[in-house]
Design an enzyme around this catalytic site. Structure first.
Site, mmCIF file in Angstrom:
data_model
loop_
_atom_site.group_PDB
_atom_site.id
_atom_site.type_symbol
_atom_site.label_atom_id
_atom_site.label_comp_id
_atom_site.label_asym_id
_atom_site.label_seq_id
_atom_site.Cartn_x
_atom_site.Cartn_y
_atom_site.Cartn_z
ATOM 1 C CE LYS A 111 -20.531 120.989 -26.639
ATOM 2 N NZ LYS A 111 -19.221 121.474 -26.948
ATOM 3 C CE LYS A 191 -17.248 115.902 -22.316
ATOM 4 N NZ LYS A 191 -16.422 116.936 -22.676
ATOM 5 C CE LYS A 194 -17.991 124.497 -18.104
ATOM 6 N NZ LYS A 194 -16.663 125.406 -18.514
HETATM 7 P P1 TYM Z 1 -13.787 122.480 -22.737
HETATM 8 O O1 TYM Z 1 -13.607 124.336 -22.242
HETATM 9 O O2 TYM Z 1 -14.615 122.023 -22.786
HETATM 10 O O3 TYM Z 1 -12.898 122.384 -21.550
HETATM 11 C C1 TYM Z 1 -11.047 123.104 -21.504
HETATM 12 C C2 TYM Z 1 -10.294 120.755 -20.731
HETATM 13 O O4 TYM Z 1 -10.811 120.748 -20.050
HETATM 14 C C3 TYM Z 1 -11.293 119.118 -20.088
HETATM 15 N N1 TYM Z 1 -11.736 118.407 -19.784
HETATM 16 C C4 TYM Z 1 -12.837 117.012 -19.132
HETATM 17 N N2 TYM Z 1 -11.316 116.107 -18.444
HETATM 18 C C5 TYM Z 1 -11.165 115.239 -17.741
HETATM 19 N N3 TYM Z 1 -12.770 114.469 -17.237
HETATM 20 C C6 TYM Z 1 -13.422 116.093 -17.993
HETATM 21 N N4 TYM Z 1 -14.681 115.711 -17.300
HETATM 22 C C7 TYM Z 1 -13.646 117.208 -18.446
HETATM 23 N N5 TYM Z 1 -13.610 118.350 -19.327
HETATM 24 C C8 TYM Z 1 -13.176 118.863 -19.536
HETATM 25 C C9 TYM Z 1 -11.419 119.728 -21.822
HETATM 26 O O5 TYM Z 1 -10.642 118.253 -22.183
HETATM 27 C C10 TYM Z 1 -10.076 120.431 -21.946
HETATM 28 O O6 TYM Z 1 -9.026 120.102 -21.781
HETATM 29 N N6 TYM Z 1 -12.729 122.510 -27.642
HETATM 30 C C11 TYM Z 1 -12.137 122.639 -26.501
HETATM 31 C C12 TYM Z 1 -11.767 123.861 -26.341
HETATM 32 C C13 TYM Z 1 -10.929 124.834 -26.831
HETATM 33 C C14 TYM Z 1 -9.144 124.194 -27.598
HETATM 34 C C15 TYM Z 1 -8.573 124.644 -28.444
HETATM 35 C C16 TYM Z 1 -8.095 122.790 -26.759
HETATM 36 C C17 TYM Z 1 -10.627 125.377 -28.280
HETATM 37 N N7 TYM Z 1 -9.844 125.564 -28.840
HETATM 38 C C18 TYM Z 1 -6.962 124.068 -28.551
HETATM 39 C C19 TYM Z 1 -7.046 123.018 -27.191
HETATM 40 C C20 TYM Z 1 -6.738 123.272 -27.928
HETATM 41 C C21 TYM Z 1 -12.656 122.499 -25.217
HETATM 42 O O7 TYM Z 1 -14.416 122.745 -25.402
HETATM 43 O O8 TYM Z 1 -12.359 122.484 -23.498
#
Ligand code: TYM
Length: 324
Positions: A111, A191, A194
């Protein structure tokens, strides 16, 4: 088990989120105590996050999650900033987190690579993520593969805290599903997300015509002849098909691929049909929820339940570190 997971309110829910994480969130509601969080503090690390849009995005995401099957009677669904204990614990955990570990986080490297100005919270992000999980003493965290490194860091932070201040937190384990790594249809080497732009993801609520167009124009073989191994694009289409179509349909296409007779047009058409069938109930429920207008009420009740747990943990943490 106590389950915790989070998702950023940074735009439309996409099928990577759904098959990578949310589907598991829904299943885990049976027989476990589940806490699901819309992580708006995390979204602020993104320089593009605009205040007025963040407000709408949180609400939109809550309705999306409810439409996917998150049941507010069984699970706690809330917005992170309604529970300020997240940031309080984040600071304390920062005092045991290793600077060196944070410099090794792949997501930070990716990022920050294409940004001129890098805010320091982007760097600190995994500490807040650890605080999210540990605040509820969750032992399992359903996520996609991209979050595994952050979870390893959360485990290290828990371990260091326990070592320095006494046994307090369990070390949280990730739960990964079959769809843990969904790739972009337009660029199958990266991957689905968005941040890469609208061509790179399929939104759960996106108009049908737009989904069809994206599936039809998915990248398949680049420099590979059908029948000679599987390119990342074709592998991704098969992974998606496995998530939405019956096993015999998948096997028929796999057989055709092995025999070098697979027509990508047929594979894509079938994927589109089965994907739409899988998404239809969610899309319909989303419409009903809009009419019922209960989103805000559900989030307020969720925040209250989350705060009760968070307060207890913070009472214990403050005493352990010598602040109380
Ligand atoms: P975020 O908001 O990017 O994504 C939410 C969830 O979707 C999963 N995900 C995917 N899985 C498979 N293939 C993909 N292309 C894909 N894109 C997104 C992510 O792995 C996630 O599970 N940092 C985290 C949010 C967060 C969090 C937490 C998660 C903040 N605190 C505590 C678990 C526990 C994030 O940005 O996810």
């Amino acid at each position: 088990m106590r389950i915790f997971s989070g998702i950023q309110p940074t735009g439309a829910l996409h099928i990577g989120n759904y098959f990578g994480a949310i589907q598991r969130w829904v299943e885990l509601q049976k027989g476990n105590e589940c806490i699901y969080c819309i992580v708006d503090y995390h979204a602020l690390t993104n320089e593009d996050t605009v205040p007025a849009e963040l407000r709408t995005a949180r609400r939109e995401l809550a309705l999306g999650l409810l439409a996917c099957g998150i049941d507010p009677e069984r699970s706690v669904l809330y917005v992170q900033s309604a529970v300020p204990e997240h940031t309080e614990l984040c600071w304390i955990l920062g005092c045991v987190a290793s600077y060196g570990d944070l410099t090794r986080m792949t997501q930070f490297k990716q990022k920050s690579a294409d940004q001129e100005f890098i805010n320091s919270s982007l760097f600190y992000y995994p500490v807040l993520q650890a605080a999210d999980i540990l605040l509820y003493k969750a032992d399992h965290v359903p996520v996609g593969e991209d979050q595994v490194q952050h979870l390893e860091e959360a485990r290290r932070i828990a371990r260091r805290f326990n070592f320095r201040f006494g046994e307090t937190f369990p070390e949280p384990e990730p739960i990964l599903g079959e769809g843990a790594r969904i790739m972009s249809l337009a660029d199958p080497e990266r991957k689905m997300s968005k941040s890469a732009g609208p061509d790179h993801y399929i939104g759960l609520m996106e108009p049908e015509g737009s989904i069809r167009k994206k599936v039809r124009s998915a990248v398949t073989d680049v420099g590979l002849t059908p029948g000679q191994g599987m390119s990342p694009g074709v592998a991704n289409l098969f992974s998606l098909l496995e998530l939405v179509a019956p096993a015999d349909v998948v096997e028929t296409f796999r057989h055709q691929h092995r025999a070098g007779k697979l027509l990508y047009k047929d594979l894509k058409e079938n994927l589109f049909t089965h994907l739409m069938a899988a998404l239809r109930p969610i899309r319909e429920r989303r419409q009903e929820l809009e009419e019922a207008g209960r989103g805000d009420e559900i989030l307020a009740a969720g925040a209250e339940r989350a705060r009760a747990i968070a307060r207890d943990t913070m009472r214990e943490v403050r005493a352990r570190v010598g602040l109380d």
